[in-house]
Design a protein around this motif. Structure first.
Motif, PDB file in Angstrom:
ATOM      1  N   GLU A  23     -17.344  -6.744 -41.128  1.00  0.00           N
ATOM      2  CA  GLU A  23     -18.462  -6.783 -40.173  1.00  0.00           C
ATOM      3  C   GLU A  23     -18.137  -7.473 -38.840  1.00  0.00           C
ATOM      4  OE1 GLU A  23     -22.552  -6.156 -42.703  1.00  0.00           O
ATOM      5  OE2 GLU A  23     -21.588  -8.100 -42.876  1.00  0.00           O
ATOM      6  N   CYS A  27     -18.903  -5.588 -34.524  1.00  0.00           N
ATOM      7  CA  CYS A  27     -19.778  -5.993 -33.408  1.00  0.00           C
ATOM      8  C   CYS A  27     -19.242  -5.412 -32.093  1.00  0.00           C
ATOM      9  CB  CYS A  27     -19.835  -7.520 -33.331  1.00  0.00           C
ATOM     10  SG  CYS A  27     -20.730  -8.125 -31.881  1.00  0.00           S
ATOM     11  N   CYS A  30     -22.807  -5.741 -27.718  1.00  0.00           N
ATOM     12  CA  CYS A  30     -23.806  -5.111 -26.848  1.00  0.00           C
ATOM     13  C   CYS A  30     -24.851  -6.114 -26.357  1.00  0.00           C
ATOM     14  CB  CYS A  30     -24.501  -3.968 -27.577  1.00  0.00           C
ATOM     15  SG  CYS A  30     -25.555  -4.526 -28.944  1.00  0.00           S
ATOM     16  N   GLU A  32     -27.776  -6.865 -27.804  1.00  0.00           N
ATOM     17  CA  GLU A  32     -29.183  -6.592 -28.119  1.00  0.00           C
ATOM     18  C   GLU A  32     -29.783  -7.740 -28.951  1.00  0.00           C
ATOM     19  OE1 GLU A  32     -31.069  -4.536 -26.824  1.00  0.00           O
ATOM     20  OE2 GLU A  32     -32.838  -4.545 -28.118  1.00  0.00           O
ATOM     21  N   CYS A  33     -28.978  -8.330 -29.823  1.00  0.00           N
ATOM     22  CA  CYS A  33     -29.488  -9.418 -30.677  1.00  0.00           C
ATOM     23  C   CYS A  33     -29.989 -10.606 -29.842  1.00  0.00           C
ATOM     24  CB  CYS A  33     -28.428  -9.867 -31.669  1.00  0.00           C
ATOM     25  SG  CYS A  33     -26.807 -10.132 -30.943  1.00  0.00           S
ATOM     26  N   ARG A  51     -23.306 -12.455 -31.625  1.00  0.00           N
ATOM     27  CA  ARG A  51     -22.019 -11.889 -31.177  1.00  0.00           C
ATOM     28  C   ARG A  51     -20.949 -12.971 -31.041  1.00  0.00           C
ATOM     29  NH1 ARG A  51     -23.526 -10.166 -24.954  1.00  0.00           N
ATOM     30  NH2 ARG A  51     -23.646 -12.286 -24.140  1.00  0.00           N
ATOM     31  N   CYS A  97     -31.733 -10.336 -36.067  1.00  0.00           N
ATOM     32  CA  CYS A  97     -30.533  -9.729 -35.448  1.00  0.00           C
ATOM     33  C   CYS A  97     -30.062  -8.511 -36.240  1.00  0.00           C
ATOM     34  CB  CYS A  97     -29.420 -10.760 -35.279  1.00  0.00           C
ATOM     35  SG  CYS A  97     -29.136 -11.829 -36.686  1.00  0.00           S
ATOM     36  N   HIS A  98     -30.251  -8.510 -37.545  1.00  0.00           N
ATOM     37  CA  HIS A  98     -29.863  -7.347 -38.363  1.00  0.00           C
ATOM     38  C   HIS A  98     -30.676  -6.118 -37.960  1.00  0.00           C
ATOM     39  CE1 HIS A  98     -29.153  -4.766 -41.765  1.00  0.00           C
ATOM     40  NE2 HIS A  98     -30.364  -4.912 -42.233  1.00  0.00           N
ATOM     41  N   CYS A 101     -29.672  -4.714 -34.420  1.00  0.00           N
ATOM     42  CA  CYS A 101     -28.236  -4.442 -34.216  1.00  0.00           C
ATOM     43  C   CYS A 101     -27.965  -2.941 -34.386  1.00  0.00           C
ATOM     44  CB  CYS A 101     -27.435  -5.240 -35.245  1.00  0.00           C
ATOM     45  SG  CYS A 101     -25.678  -4.908 -35.178  1.00  0.00           S
ATOM     46  N   ARG A 104     -26.099  -2.338 -37.421  1.00  0.00           N
ATOM     47  CA  ARG A 104     -26.768  -2.865 -38.625  1.00  0.00           C
ATOM     48  C   ARG A 104     -25.898  -3.848 -39.424  1.00  0.00           C
ATOM     49  NH1 ARG A 104     -31.815  -1.710 -40.676  1.00  0.00           N
ATOM     50  NH2 ARG A 104     -33.013  -0.807 -38.992  1.00  0.00           N
ATOM     51  N   THR A 107     -26.582  -9.387 -41.109  1.00  0.00           N
ATOM     52  CA  THR A 107     -26.398 -10.783 -40.709  1.00  0.00           C
ATOM     53  C   THR A 107     -26.986 -11.814 -41.676  1.00  0.00           C
ATOM     54  OG1 THR A 107     -28.174 -10.314 -39.171  1.00  0.00           O
ATOM     55  CG2 THR A 107     -25.959 -10.502 -38.252  1.00  0.00           C
TER      56      THR A 107
END
Ligand code: SF4
Ligand code: SF4
Length: 418
Positions: A23, A27, A30, A32-33, A51, A97-98, A101, A104, A107
């Motif tokens: 995982e 990442c 990006c 977005e989280c 991130r 955050c999951h 993301c 996906r 997290t």
């Protein structure tokens, strides 16, 4: 903890599954989280972002394992790991955050695995987390209360005639076990939740019992804060439940629910179903076994506990139960369901970074206030306690209530007893 540029302690890999080892590479950075993390919203440090944590984890694992490690690559030194430990724990493990993301990354599971691996490597949990976990291991509850007092709420309420006597399920078998949990058993601010739950189950004619002095802490907090003792102590609980021959275990705490529903099945097979009390009440209403006789002319807003909502996808049952109460109006906050903002109390934040927790809690309380509701309702005693503790700092007069209090009142129950 280590210091300076010394080598970081070896992080044991067996705490991660194959997916979790891959995982950090997935990442895309990006960002977005960052737009959604409730902690980053109140403490804008790049180091605590998903991130950044994924990047450090990737470099750390690569510097200790595989070809790069054999070539002597030391990308992360011990003081950087100390910073990383701080960042991994400045997180409520809310799971937001999951959900946002694009790849996906799981997290919540990953953060807990990282915590456990760090603790196994000798890095200790920050703030008051380690002593808190020690209390759970030594006293079977974080309140340092004796086991004999675990069913005091039931005996006192029955002696005062507010509820009928509650069965000790070990002596008097029943198909339903009410797993009360430490908070509802002992915390004076929310232990009425246990009484309300018992009263409502009795009104619906449910044959249930409790374990009383034989009930253990669910030990979920050990998992949340990375204590490797969780596996053995959690399995002990699964074994106890399996011997009872119950069909259903219900709990009025979202944290206990997550532990029983998600964590225990990884430790051992369960021979019973696990339901949150709001799921069970939704079923009883649907079957016509429970009905509400008193109108509650209130405008309330509903807080989704992370452990019930995002982590277990239970959004509708608690809302259906509320909406079945005559006279009650439900008004929603801006962030709800899978995007609900965490109350701030998860993942041991209260014990490690109290000021940050208060800021997260305040943000949620302000969101609730903006709806114009008089009551902020949640089906979790831990969320209720966290939100309650933040009302002064937030300067709000909104009333924080566990959902069972409203259900109890709608069933004709008399006003709060403690
Ligand atoms: S789990 Fe929640 S608090 Fe932790 S990094 Fe993700 S969004 Fe932020
Ligand atoms: S949303 Fe996912 S992919 Fe994007 S930066 Fe955050 S963790 Fe990485």
């Amino acid at each position: 903890m280590g210091s300076g540029n010394a080598a970081a302690r070896q992080i044991p890999l067996h705490h991660f599954n194959v997916r979790q080892l891959l995982e950090p590479d997935a990442c895309t950075r990006c960002g977005e989280c960052l737009n959604w993390c409730p902690v980053y919203a109140v403490d804008k440090k790049e180091g605590i972002t998903p991130r950044s944590k994924l990047d450090t984890l990737k470099r750390l694992l690569k510097s200790q394992n595989g070809l790069l490690a054999r070539l002597g690559n030391k990308q992360v030194n011990s003081s950087q790991v100390d910073e990383f430990v701080r960042a991994v724990y400045e997180c409520t493990v809310c799971g937001q955050c999951h959900y946002v993301c694009p790849v996906r990354i799981d997290t919540p599971e990953l953060w807990e695995a990282v915590r456990e691996a760090l603790v196994s490597a000798g890095y200790s949990q920050p703030g008051d987390q380690a002593p808190y976990l020690e209390k759970i291991k030594q006293f079977n509850n974080p309140f340092l209360e004796p086991a004999e007092r675990r069913r005091a709420w039931a005996d006192q309420a029955a002696a005062a005639g507010r509820i009928k006597p509650v069965k000790n399920i070990l002596k008097d078998p029943a198909p339903v076990l009410y797993f009360v949990g430490c908070t509802a058993s002992y915390d004076p601010k929310v232990k009425t939740v246990a009484e309300y739950t018992a009263a409502v189950l009795q009104k619906a004619g449910v044959d249930f019992g409790i374990l009383g002095e034989n009930e253990n802490c669910c030990r979920g907090k050990l998992r949340r804060m990375g204590d490797p003792a969780f596996a053995a102590l959690g399995k002990e609980n699964v074994d106890v439940f399996n011997t009872l021959g119950v069909k259903t275990v219900v709990t009025s705490c979202a944290g206990c629910y997550k532990t029983l529903k998600q964590d225990y099945p990884k430790l051992g097979r369960e021979n019973f179903e696990v339901l949150h009390i709001t799921e069970y009440l939704d079923r009883l209403l649907d079957e016509g076994r429970l009905s509400f006789e008193r109108s509650l002319p209130l405008t309330v807003t509903y807080h989704d506990p992370c452990h019930l909502g995002r982590h277990n996808h239970i959004y509708d049952a608690p809302r259906r139960v509320l909406q079945a109460i005559p006279g009650l109006t439900l008004t929603e906050m801006e962030r709800i369901r899978q995007n609900s903002r965490c109350c701030g109390g998860g993942g041991g934040m209260k014990l490690a970074y109290h000021d940050v927790q208060v800021a997260v809690t305040t943000a949620r309380l302000h969101e609730a206030e903006e709806t114009g509701a008089t009551d902020l309702v949640t089906p979790c005693p831990t969320c209720a306690l966290t939100l309650l503790s933040g009302t002064d700092a937030a300067g709000t007069s909104i009333r924080v209530r566990h959902e069972l209090e409203l259900v109890y009142l709608a069933c004709g129950g008399e006003n709060p007893t403690a």
